[in-house]
Enzyme design. Structure first.
Site, PDB file in Angstrom:
ATOM      1  N   ASN A   1      14.871  -2.595  -5.688  1.00 53.04           N
ATOM      2  CA  ASN A   1      13.863  -2.236  -4.690  1.00 53.04           C
ATOM      3  C   ASN A   1      14.279  -2.940  -3.393  1.00 53.04           C
ATOM      4  O   ASN A   1      13.998  -4.113  -3.207  1.00 53.04           O
ATOM      5  CB  ASN A   1      12.501  -2.741  -5.202  1.00 53.04           C
ATOM      6  CG  ASN A   1      11.354  -2.380  -4.296  1.00 53.04           C
ATOM      7  OD1 ASN A   1      11.547  -1.924  -3.177  1.00 53.04           O
ATOM      8  ND2 ASN A   1      10.143  -2.602  -4.789  1.00 53.04           N
TER       9      ASN A   1
ATOM     10  N   ARG B   1      14.685   2.354  -5.812  1.00 52.58           N
ATOM     11  CA  ARG B   1      13.579   2.893  -5.046  1.00 52.58           C
ATOM     12  C   ARG B   1      14.169   3.545  -3.798  1.00 52.58           C
ATOM     13  O   ARG B   1      14.959   2.929  -3.087  1.00 52.58           O
ATOM     14  CB  ARG B   1      12.630   1.769  -4.641  1.00 52.58           C
ATOM     15  CG  ARG B   1      11.511   2.222  -3.763  1.00 52.58           C
ATOM     16  CD  ARG B   1      10.685   1.037  -3.355  1.00 52.58           C
ATOM     17  NE  ARG B   1       9.587   1.451  -2.497  1.00 52.58           N
ATOM     18  CZ  ARG B   1       8.783   0.600  -1.875  1.00 52.58           C
ATOM     19  NH1 ARG B   1       8.971  -0.691  -2.037  1.00 52.58           N
ATOM     20  NH2 ARG B   1       7.821   1.028  -1.129  1.00 52.58           N
TER      21      ARG B   1
ATOM     22  N   HIS C   1       4.407   4.692  -1.076  1.00 53.69           N
ATOM     23  CA  HIS C   1       3.970   3.765  -2.133  1.00 53.69           C
ATOM     24  C   HIS C   1       3.770   4.488  -3.466  1.00 53.69           C
ATOM     25  O   HIS C   1       2.987   4.065  -4.309  1.00 53.69           O
ATOM     26  CB  HIS C   1       2.657   3.033  -1.746  1.00 53.69           C
ATOM     27  CG  HIS C   1       2.804   2.101  -0.590  1.00 53.69           C
ATOM     28  ND1 HIS C   1       1.903   2.042   0.441  1.00 53.69           N
ATOM     29  CD2 HIS C   1       3.769   1.192  -0.297  1.00 53.69           C
ATOM     30  CE1 HIS C   1       2.297   1.139   1.334  1.00 53.69           C
ATOM     31  NE2 HIS C   1       3.428   0.604   0.904  1.00 53.69           N
TER      32      HIS C   1
ATOM     33  N   ARG D   1       2.055  -2.760  11.561  1.00 54.06           N
ATOM     34  CA  ARG D   1       1.928  -1.347  11.965  1.00 54.06           C
ATOM     35  C   ARG D   1       0.451  -1.017  12.196  1.00 54.06           C
ATOM     36  O   ARG D   1      -0.406  -1.545  11.483  1.00 54.06           O
ATOM     37  CB  ARG D   1       2.490  -0.437  10.864  1.00 54.06           C
ATOM     38  CG  ARG D   1       3.989  -0.532  10.699  1.00 54.06           C
ATOM     39  CD  ARG D   1       4.456   0.211   9.447  1.00 54.06           C
ATOM     40  NE  ARG D   1       4.872  -0.704   8.397  1.00 54.06           N
ATOM     41  CZ  ARG D   1       5.132  -0.353   7.147  1.00 54.06           C
ATOM     42  NH1 ARG D   1       5.009   0.908   6.767  1.00 54.06           N
ATOM     43  NH2 ARG D   1       5.503  -1.250   6.251  1.00 54.06           N
TER      44      ARG D   1
ATOM     45  N   GLU E   1       6.322  -1.998  -9.394  1.00 54.89           N
ATOM     46  CA  GLU E   1       7.183  -0.884  -8.978  1.00 54.89           C
ATOM     47  C   GLU E   1       8.520  -0.899  -9.715  1.00 54.89           C
ATOM     48  O   GLU E   1       9.072   0.150 -10.034  1.00 54.89           O
ATOM     49  CB  GLU E   1       7.420  -0.959  -7.455  1.00 54.89           C
ATOM     50  CG  GLU E   1       6.170  -0.608  -6.668  1.00 54.89           C
ATOM     51  CD  GLU E   1       6.209  -1.078  -5.229  1.00 54.89           C
ATOM     52  OE1 GLU E   1       6.461  -2.279  -5.000  1.00 54.89           O
ATOM     53  OE2 GLU E   1       5.973  -0.263  -4.325  1.00 54.89           O
TER      54      GLU E   1
END
Ligand code: ADP
Length: 396
Positions: free
Chosen positions: A9, A95, A183, A243, A381
């Site tokens: 990842n 990922r 996500h 962000r 993940e």
């Protein structure tokens, strides 16, 4: 033969990796690692399956100047640690942030797939190159190993057309300007985990709040993604560390006309100078903002909570009600105060929070025995990447 799977990842300045041994139907975690500070202060930490630290080593900047160089460090260590991880690696899963409109599931990477992933770079110019770097590095290092791409957008590709569109001309939609959502690996893991811990919620209307460095919400129904707050890029939706989340597009025009900013300057501004950091003028880190006495820190946290509760309301409308709210990722798993404020702001939906359960990080945080649940479920993940990698290989 036992499969030994490496899940990678890769982010902008860090690489998370885990090794799993496939045993029967389950995957056993052998090691998990993080090489962060790439390009600044590289540091490698590796833990075994119980969480005990095996390696904690800092490197000179020049030794780990890029995500590619990080793969060599990780690869060399894994080669020397074969006994510990159960043998030689048999496959690698990655990922990949953007899978565009066509990649609806994980795929085995070959030259044609790689070219298609590269072609999607304009849709995620900051993230896609970081995901491609380890794929290329491992293809050079171990060309014999199968590699699987696991897309963060794939879990959302089942969205209905209404959720998938912006109100812009069809030609742009056909060109790929869609609400992809991100996500996805985290949400898919949560969608699989919820029925394991709460079988009654398997078919429920669930809103998942993935609140980490990047933040988004996802509406799940019957274990499938119905809608998400993230859109064409990972800038949309709720505010994040740096962000802004959804923004009146007129602001971008204003920045261009009145401030003379070009695309690169606006991109840098939107990805790195807004969100909690921009609003507080202090930090992107919730912990530091909570510890600060500055009014701007409180304003940033209050705005974060306000925008999240507003979007929870929107997704509850999309779902026609809510059976559970799930918190996950860095802030979702550790931010006791943020969880309390978000649930309190969503009390009109019947959501409740028990302060002791919240403080002691229980699975079910709800204050009532009936009604919609408030849950805290750590995301995984890398396990999701390993599951996909195993399944893609089995289907070959
Ligand atoms: P990433 O998206 O990079 O995987 P994480 O999911 O690890 O990031 O989330 C990182 C964020 O989690 C940090 O920026 C910080 O704001 C937040 N965080 C970590 N620990 C806590 C805590 N104890 N309380 C509140 N927020 C926390």
């Amino acid at each position: 033969m036992q499969q030994i799977l490496l899940a990678i990842n890769a982010g902008s300045s860090s690489v998370k990796f885990q090794v799993f041994a496939a045993a029967d139907a389950s995957l056993e975690r052998r090691v998990s690692g993080l090489l962060d500070g790439i390009g600044s202060q590289p540091r490698l930490i590796i833990r075994d399956g119980t969480g005990a630290v095996l390696v904690d080593k800092s490197f000179a900047l020049a030794t780990v100047a890029s995500v590619e160089a990080a793969q060599e460090i990780v690869g060399d260590w894994l080669e020397a640690a074969q006994e510990l991880i159960g043998g030689k690696l048999t496959a690698i899963g990655h990922r990949v942030v953007h899978g565009g409109a066509d990649f609806t599931r994980p795929v085995l990477i070959d030259d044609a797939v790689l070219a298609r992933i590269v072609a999607l770079t304009p849709l995620a110019p900051l993230h896609q190159p970081k995901n491609l770097a380890p794929i290329r590095a491992w293809a050079r290092r171990r060309p014999d190993l199968p590699q699987v791409a696991c897309f963060d957008t794939a879990f959302h590709r089942g969205h209905g057309e209404l959720a998938d569109r912006f109100a812009i001309p069809d030609a742009l939609y056909q060109e790929g300007i869609r609400r992809y959502g991100f996500h996805g690996l985290s949400y898919e893991y949560i969608a699989q985990r919820v029925p394991e811990v709460f079988p009654g919620l398997a078919r429920g209307r669930i809103i998942v709040a993935h609140l980490g460095n990047g933040c988004s919400l996802c509406a799940l129904k019957d274990g499938r993604s119905i809608d998400s707050t993230m859109g064409f890029t990972a800038l949309d939706g709720i505010p994040m560390g740096t962000r802004p989340g959804a923004l009146d597009p007129g602001i971008v025009l204003y920045l261009m006309r009145e401030k003379g900013m070009d695309a690169a300057a606006i991109e840098h501004f939107l990805y790195h100078q807004c969100g909690l950091k921009g609003l507080s003028g202090i930090s992107n880190d919730v912990r530091l903002l909570e510890a600060s006495a500055e009014p701007s820190a409180r304003l940033a946290l209050d705005h974060f909570v306000y925008r999240i509760t507003k979007e929870i309301g929107a997704l509850a409308a999309v779902l026609g009600g809510i059976d559970a709210l799930v918190f996950t990722a860095g802030i979702g798993e550790n931010g006791t105060e943020m969880r309390r404020h978000i649930v309190t702001g969503s009390a009109w939906l019947g959501l409740t929070i028990d302060e002791t359960a919240n403080r002691t990080r229980q699975l079910d945080l709800s204050a009532t025995a009936t009604g919609p649940r408030v849950l805290m479920i750590p995301t995984d993940e890398e396990l999701m990447i390993a599951r996909h990698t195993r399944d893609v290989l089995a289907a070959r």
